[in-house]
Design a protein around this motif. Sequence first.
Motif, PDB file in Angstrom:
ATOM      1  N   GLY A  58       4.174  13.781 -13.880  1.00  9.16           N
ATOM      2  CA  GLY A  58       4.509  14.830 -12.922  1.00  9.16           C
ATOM      3  C   GLY A  58       4.492  14.366 -11.488  1.00  9.16           C
ATOM      4  N   GLY A  59       4.751  13.079 -11.251  1.00 14.65           N
ATOM      5  CA  GLY A  59       4.801  12.559  -9.892  1.00 14.65           C
ATOM      6  C   GLY A  59       3.470  12.200  -9.302  1.00 14.65           C
ATOM      7  N   THR A  60       2.404  12.242 -10.089  1.00 11.47           N
ATOM      8  CA  THR A  60       1.069  11.880  -9.599  1.00 11.47           C
ATOM      9  C   THR A  60       0.399  10.941 -10.600  1.00 11.47           C
ATOM     10  N   VAL A  61      -0.534  10.140 -10.106  1.00  9.93           N
ATOM     11  CA  VAL A  61      -1.296   9.237 -10.969  1.00  9.93           C
ATOM     12  C   VAL A  61      -2.459  10.021 -11.554  1.00  9.93           C
ATOM     13  N   CYS A  62      -2.373  10.251 -12.862  1.00 10.83           N
ATOM     14  CA  CYS A  62      -3.448  11.016 -13.502  1.00 10.83           C
ATOM     15  C   CYS A  62      -4.508  10.113 -14.123  1.00 10.83           C
ATOM     16  N   VAL A  96       3.183   3.184 -16.044  1.00 11.23           N
ATOM     17  CA  VAL A  96       3.668   3.752 -17.301  1.00 11.23           C
ATOM     18  C   VAL A  96       3.588   5.272 -17.209  1.00 11.23           C
ATOM     19  N   GLY A  97       4.255   5.906 -18.156  1.00 13.38           N
ATOM     20  CA  GLY A  97       4.261   7.365 -18.185  1.00 13.38           C
ATOM     21  C   GLY A  97       5.493   7.870 -18.897  1.00 13.38           C
ATOM     22  N   PRO A  98       5.544   9.159 -19.168  1.00  9.30           N
ATOM     23  CA  PRO A  98       6.695   9.732 -19.877  1.00  9.30           C
ATOM     24  C   PRO A  98       7.957   9.684 -19.017  1.00  9.30           C
ATOM     25  N   ASN A  99       9.105   9.891 -19.658  1.00  6.06           N
ATOM     26  CA  ASN A  99      10.381   9.937 -18.942  1.00  6.06           C
ATOM     27  C   ASN A  99      10.369  11.082 -17.927  1.00  6.06           C
ATOM     28  N   GLY A 100      10.929  10.811 -16.749  1.00  7.95           N
ATOM     29  CA  GLY A 100      11.003  11.835 -15.710  1.00  7.95           C
ATOM     30  C   GLY A 100       9.758  11.979 -14.884  1.00  7.95           C
ATOM     31  N   SER A 101       8.809  11.069 -15.051  1.00  5.28           N
ATOM     32  CA  SER A 101       7.556  11.185 -14.301  1.00  5.28           C
ATOM     33  C   SER A 101       7.670  10.593 -12.898  1.00  5.28           C
ATOM     34  N   GLY A 102       8.767   9.872 -12.599  1.00  3.75           N
ATOM     35  CA  GLY A 102       8.966   9.334 -11.256  1.00  3.75           C
ATOM     36  C   GLY A 102       8.778   7.846 -11.139  1.00  3.75           C
ATOM     37  N   LYS A 103       8.731   7.110 -12.270  1.00  3.25           N
ATOM     38  CA  LYS A 103       8.482   5.667 -12.208  1.00  3.25           C
ATOM     39  C   LYS A 103       9.617   4.926 -11.489  1.00  3.25           C
ATOM     40  N   GLN A 128       0.846  -1.189   0.000  1.00  5.86           N
ATOM     41  CA  GLN A 128       0.000   0.000   0.000  1.00  5.86           C
ATOM     42  C   GLN A 128       0.887   1.246   0.000  1.00  5.86           C
ATOM     43  N   VAL A 129       0.708   2.081  -1.004  1.00  5.79           N
ATOM     44  CA  VAL A 129       1.411   3.360  -1.103  1.00  5.79           C
ATOM     45  C   VAL A 129       0.392   4.430  -0.739  1.00  5.79           C
ATOM     46  N   GLN A 130       0.598   5.088   0.380  1.00  3.99           N
ATOM     47  CA  GLN A 130      -0.392   6.010   0.933  1.00  3.99           C
ATOM     48  C   GLN A 130       0.134   7.442   0.950  1.00  3.99           C
ATOM     49  N   ASP A 131      -0.355   8.272   0.042  1.00  4.99           N
ATOM     50  CA  ASP A 131      -0.083   9.706   0.027  1.00  4.99           C
ATOM     51  C   ASP A 131       1.430   9.993   0.104  1.00  4.99           C
ATOM     52  N   VAL A 153       9.606  15.044  -6.760  1.00  2.98           N
ATOM     53  CA  VAL A 153       9.551  13.998  -7.788  1.00  2.98           C
ATOM     54  C   VAL A 153       8.213  13.276  -7.733  1.00  2.98           C
ATOM     55  N   LEU A 154       7.749  12.996  -6.529  1.00  5.99           N
ATOM     56  CA  LEU A 154       6.435  12.370  -6.330  1.00  5.99           C
ATOM     57  C   LEU A 154       5.609  13.268  -5.430  1.00  5.99           C
ATOM     58  N   GLN A 155       4.299  13.345  -5.717  1.00  8.12           N
ATOM     59  CA  GLN A 155       3.425  14.230  -4.950  1.00  8.12           C
ATOM     60  C   GLN A 155       2.105  13.521  -4.671  1.00  8.12           C
TER      61      GLN A 155
END
Length: 745
Positions: free
Chosen positions: A714-718, A534-541, A501-504, A517-519
Amino acid sequence: MAGSKSPTPCGCFCFSRASFAWVGATLLLLADWVLLRPALPRICSLLMPTELPVLRVWVVGLSRWAVLWLGVQGVLKATLHCKSESARVHGWLAALEPLAAALGLALPGLALFRQLDSDRDADSTRLLFWGSRPDAFFLTYAAALPAAALWHKLGSLWAPSDHGDSGDKVRQLLGCLGSEIRRLPLVLVLLVLSCVGEMAIPFFTGRLTDWILQDRTADAFTRNIALMSILTIASAVLEFMGDGIFNSTKGRVHSHLQREVFQAVLRQETEFFLQNQTGAITSRVTDDTSSMCESLSENLSLLMWYLVRGLCLLAFMLWGSLTLTIITLVTLPLFFFLPKKLGKWYQSLEAQVRKSLAESSQVAIEALSAMPTVRSFANEEGEAQKFRQKLEKMKTLNQKEALVYVANLWTTSISGMLLKVGILYIGGHLVTRGAISSGNLVTFILYQIQFTTAVEVLLSTYPRVQKAVGSSEEIFEYLNRTPCCPPSGPLTPLEMEGLVQVQDVSFAYPNSPDVPVLQGLTFTLRPGEVTALVGPNGSGKSTVAALLQNLYQPTRGKLLLDGKPLPQYEHCYLHRQVAAVGQEPQLFGRSLQENIAYGLVQKPTMEEITTAAIESGAHSFISRLPQGYDTEAGEAGSQLSGGQRQAVALARALIRKPRLLILDDATSALDANSQLRVQQLLYESPERSSRSVLFITQNLSLVEQADHILFLKGGTVCEEGTHQQLMENNGCYCAMVQAPAATSE
């Protein structure tokens, strides 16, 4: 105006305290001369019987020590309140306590030497009273000042300091001996006995000189030659035993120290390795550690041997001639002052040399580890030129080191020659007056030559100790550094479900704390499911993957494994349950079998290694190698292709049977057949239900079967959902799938 402010009251107060320290020391000196010098001998002459002159001298000396000690305590207490001046003022005030002791014990010690000398008048001790011999007052200071300075210097080596000076470093150097330090008392006893035996040659040389001049019998001559030979041989045997015991510990100390430094480095958090270059760390662990061990073996051996030898020689010199010994001791400051200044300069230069060496090593490591890139850009000469520039800087520093060493050697040599000439001149006058015999003068000169040599060796060793102190600064910073990561927790449950569980969670790298990096990241990884990120480069994966491996700690939020925070799990246990494979996995210069079994406490069977290799697709190419699983992977896996390294790394993760498997773009270098095998492993493997999978990839064709897809931007799950749901949303995920580059690796 700000620039015209008057000094603060605290500054004035501190200035008055510093002035009071000097005034207090001066008043103690005057009291010693005006009050104690005439009063104490008279009081003791009334209270003590005249038949015990040595006892009277000891009572006077101890009384003098007690009174001066009380005065010193008063001066010290009066200056303790000034914080800003305490370090500077107490640097010399701290030497007043050993000075008081030396002043009190100097005359009793000299009286005892005279009393034990059967060739002297036993009643000559009365001449040491201050009342009859005021020059004895100055004699005590001439003897006490060097002794107090030496005692204070040796004491400062063990006293803790808030400023991290060289004394603290020397204490830590000796502390690096570990359990081996218990051998030092035995070594010191052997050295003392050896040094005493070595004094036989000068002693008997002087006696034989007198006997030859007085035409003594040949039997006495032969008997003393035999006794001198026996003592000399015994001294050599004892010295051999002491050196043998000491040298036998050098290898163990070296291994112990390098192991401690390397383990201290391994305990550091991940940010430490991002903020420090690999070449600099390697230089500390190898080169600097070797320099420290050299100092702890060779230089410490020299210091112990010549210090013990010098003290024994000084005792025999006092026995032989007090006047010539005082002359010798008065010249000692000439030996101490310049080498001390040169030693500080030498320490500073050595620290600069070590820094320059680390920089040049980093240039070499970067170039050699990236030779294909260097060659493809035809920049061999550029790298060579950069390396030469670093070496030129180090060459200049080495030349300065050599200059300091030569200057130190020259000053000690000139001082030693002048001292020998002075001793010969004054000693000749004492012989002509009948104060000492010719044999005693010969004996003293031999003692004095050896004593001067011992002092010269000690002073030449001192800069090398300073050199070790300069090179050990970074090492002790590593040894004493407390890792910023949380300590290993106690949790080692027998059964683990694998629910993550990843919480906030929010995170920013320590070297860029203002760049998030992550928000507010929140999602869940469930056993039996494949979650694609998945996501673009630099998104924090990749940052998410690092956090799930407990390599970093989130700046906000929690990471839970089966409902417990990751840091609460025991370190080795956690990394058996959580396994990751990156895009460019790091292999080691060992066999493929060892690489697959890397990090496992219990060595796996060959069958388990083969099974993991078959699952990852590595077995097919390993079995074709001439040595099979015993084939060396090469430095950093250089003997394997990128896809082969990824397959071996995947086998290294699967053999652990993890409850959480993280694949961070781990299929980018695999061919089509290997990627198909990974798809079967993720979606069709019988063990799928027992583990959670986080699949990070840029190849979106591999995530269509994923149970859950998270689109990170951008460090968030859109966006999140299944492939079909996200395609119907016609959002960011859909745009990435339909982009021409989506089908490429």
